[in-house]
Design a protein around this motif. Structure first.
Motif, PDB file in Angstrom:
ATOM      1  N   ALA A   1      19.900  25.567  25.336  1.00 22.33           N
ATOM      2  CA  ALA A   1      21.232  26.066  24.979  1.00 22.33           C
ATOM      3  C   ALA A   1      21.173  27.263  24.043  1.00 22.33           C
ATOM      4  N   GLY A   2      20.050  27.441  23.368  1.00 23.23           N
ATOM      5  CA  GLY A   2      19.909  28.571  22.458  1.00 23.23           C
ATOM      6  C   GLY A   2      20.254  28.239  21.018  1.00 23.23           C
ATOM      7  N   GLU A   3      20.079  26.984  20.640  1.00 23.95           N
ATOM      8  CA  GLU A   3      20.373  26.614  19.252  1.00 23.95           C
ATOM      9  C   GLU A   3      19.344  27.250  18.317  1.00 23.95           C
ATOM     10  N   PRO A   4      19.784  27.965  17.280  1.00 23.45           N
ATOM     11  CA  PRO A   4      18.834  28.579  16.344  1.00 23.45           C
ATOM     12  C   PRO A   4      17.920  27.527  15.713  1.00 23.45           C
ATOM     13  N   GLY A   5      16.636  27.815  15.679  1.00 15.73           N
ATOM     14  CA  GLY A   5      15.668  26.897  15.092  1.00 15.73           C
ATOM     15  C   GLY A   5      15.040  25.946  16.089  1.00 15.73           C
ATOM     16  N   ALA A   6      15.661  25.773  17.260  1.00 14.32           N
ATOM     17  CA  ALA A   6      15.064  24.899  18.273  1.00 14.32           C
ATOM     18  C   ALA A   6      13.852  25.589  18.890  1.00 14.32           C
ATOM     19  N   SER A   7      12.812  24.816  19.159  1.00 13.84           N
ATOM     20  CA  SER A   7      11.580  25.408  19.694  1.00 13.84           C
ATOM     21  C   SER A   7      10.946  24.467  20.709  1.00 13.84           C
ATOM     22  N   MET A   8      10.072  25.040  21.544  1.00 14.12           N
ATOM     23  CA  MET A   8       9.329  24.266  22.528  1.00 14.12           C
ATOM     24  C   MET A   8       7.861  24.655  22.461  1.00 14.12           C
ATOM     25  N   THR A   9       6.976  23.729  22.828  1.00 15.19           N
ATOM     26  CA  THR A   9       5.543  23.985  22.862  1.00 15.19           C
ATOM     27  C   THR A   9       5.087  24.137  24.317  1.00 15.19           C
ATOM     28  N   PHE A  10       4.355  25.219  24.593  1.00 17.98           N
ATOM     29  CA  PHE A  10       3.857  25.480  25.935  1.00 17.98           C
ATOM     30  C   PHE A  10       2.330  25.556  25.899  1.00 17.98           C
ATOM     31  N   PRO A  11       1.669  25.154  26.989  1.00 20.82           N
ATOM     32  CA  PRO A  11       0.213  25.328  27.056  1.00 20.82           C
ATOM     33  C   PRO A  11      -0.147  26.807  27.172  1.00 20.82           C
ATOM     34  N   VAL A  12      -1.396  27.117  26.876  1.00 19.44           N
ATOM     35  CA  VAL A  12      -1.871  28.498  26.961  1.00 19.44           C
ATOM     36  C   VAL A  12      -2.030  28.887  28.431  1.00 19.44           C
ATOM     37  N   PRO A  13      -1.453  30.009  28.857  1.00 21.63           N
ATOM     38  CA  PRO A  13      -1.573  30.419  30.268  1.00 21.63           C
ATOM     39  C   PRO A  13      -3.022  30.725  30.641  1.00 21.63           C
TER      40      PRO A  13
END
Length: 280
Positions: free
Chosen positions: A219-231
């Protein structure tokens, strides 16, 4: 906990609606993140009185996808969306729209209700909590002056919350700008990388876990983050050979994901980060 957005006008100026049969609606979360439905925001496709609003949904779809030659016939709305699943979106009152916009959306002069400006359609699968995303559209690009920045991300996030989704399956094209929006939910596990069964074989099929942190990030909430693996590799949106090679590895039993947001590759192209996943 209430949802917070960088563009506060979205939640202040827009109203939420749900199109679904009473039987389906009984399973929905009708106060997603505490957001209320518009007073006339429950639309039953089984009733004649819903026709005016459903007509406006068709106009929205045509405005968003008509130039690409992909607008939905009305029977697809009913058979594949309104009857088995649901439609969730945001709109504004007809009287708040400019005469130019009213004309463009073919709003009858007598209509004074809610006008849909965005919608997300999803269809449930046999697995509880797993929904297939069918259509996401808005008038964001057509109405740059309407302060709709972020409406697509918000619409999908709220819709998945309404549907009580725990996992979402989707299909999109490698070079589609929408892929970046979908990837905000987190690593997209690839079910296909090259899809001959689709009208556009250069499409990928993905599945992604859905929870509240993912929805807030989407949704674009400020401060929200996600973790992704290294490409481990990048696939350009027109590199069909790379897509077919990745599809072959998937069919041989390897597992991969879209590992973050796509990057521009110039000239209306993008490249997509890919990482290997451990076997589930």
């Amino acid at each position: 906990m209430a949802l917070h957005l960088a563009n506060e006008r979205l939640l202040r100026d827009l109203e939420l609606f749900v199109v679904a049969t009473p039987a389906n609606r009984a399973h929905f979360e009708l106060s997603p993140f505490g957001l209320p439905l518009a007073h006339d925001g429950v639309v039953d496709p089984l009733r004649r009185e819903s026709l005016a609003f459903l007509d406006l949904l068709s106009v929205l779809d045509a405005a968003a996808f008509g130039p690409e030659g992909m607008p939905m016939p009305r029977w697809v709305f009913y058979d594949a969306a309104e009857l088995p699943g649901g439609i969730v979106g945001f709109g504004r009152r007809a009287e708040t729209l400019t005469p130019h916009l009213r004309d463009r959306l073919r709003i009858p002069s007598s209509y004074a209700g809610l006008v849909p400006l965005s919608m997300y359609i999803a269809i449930p699968t046999l697995a509880p909590g797993v929904w297939v995303g069918h259509n996401l559209c808005s008038l964001r690009d057509q109405l740059a002056d309407e302060a709709l920045q972020g409406i697509g991300k918000l619409t999908k996030a709220i819709a998945l919350k309404v549907f009580r989704t725990t996992s979402q399956i989707g299909v999109t094209q490698w070079n589609s700008r929408a892929l970046g929006l979908h990837a905000r939910l987190g690593p997209l596990r690839l079910l296909t990388a090259w899809t001959p069964a689709h009208t556009y074989p250069a499409s990928l099929t993905y599945q992604v876990t859905v929870d509240d942190p993912a929805l807030r990030h989407l949704a674009g909430e400020p401060g929200a983050s996600m973790t992704f693996p290294v490409p481990e590799q990048w696939i350009e949106g027109m590199d069909h050979g790379a897509m077919e090679a990745l599809q072959a590895r998937i069919e041989e039993g390897e597992h991969f994901c879209v590992a973050g947001l796509p990057e521009s590759a110039g000239s209306d192209r993008q490249r997509v980060p890919i990482a290997r996943l451990p076997a589930p």
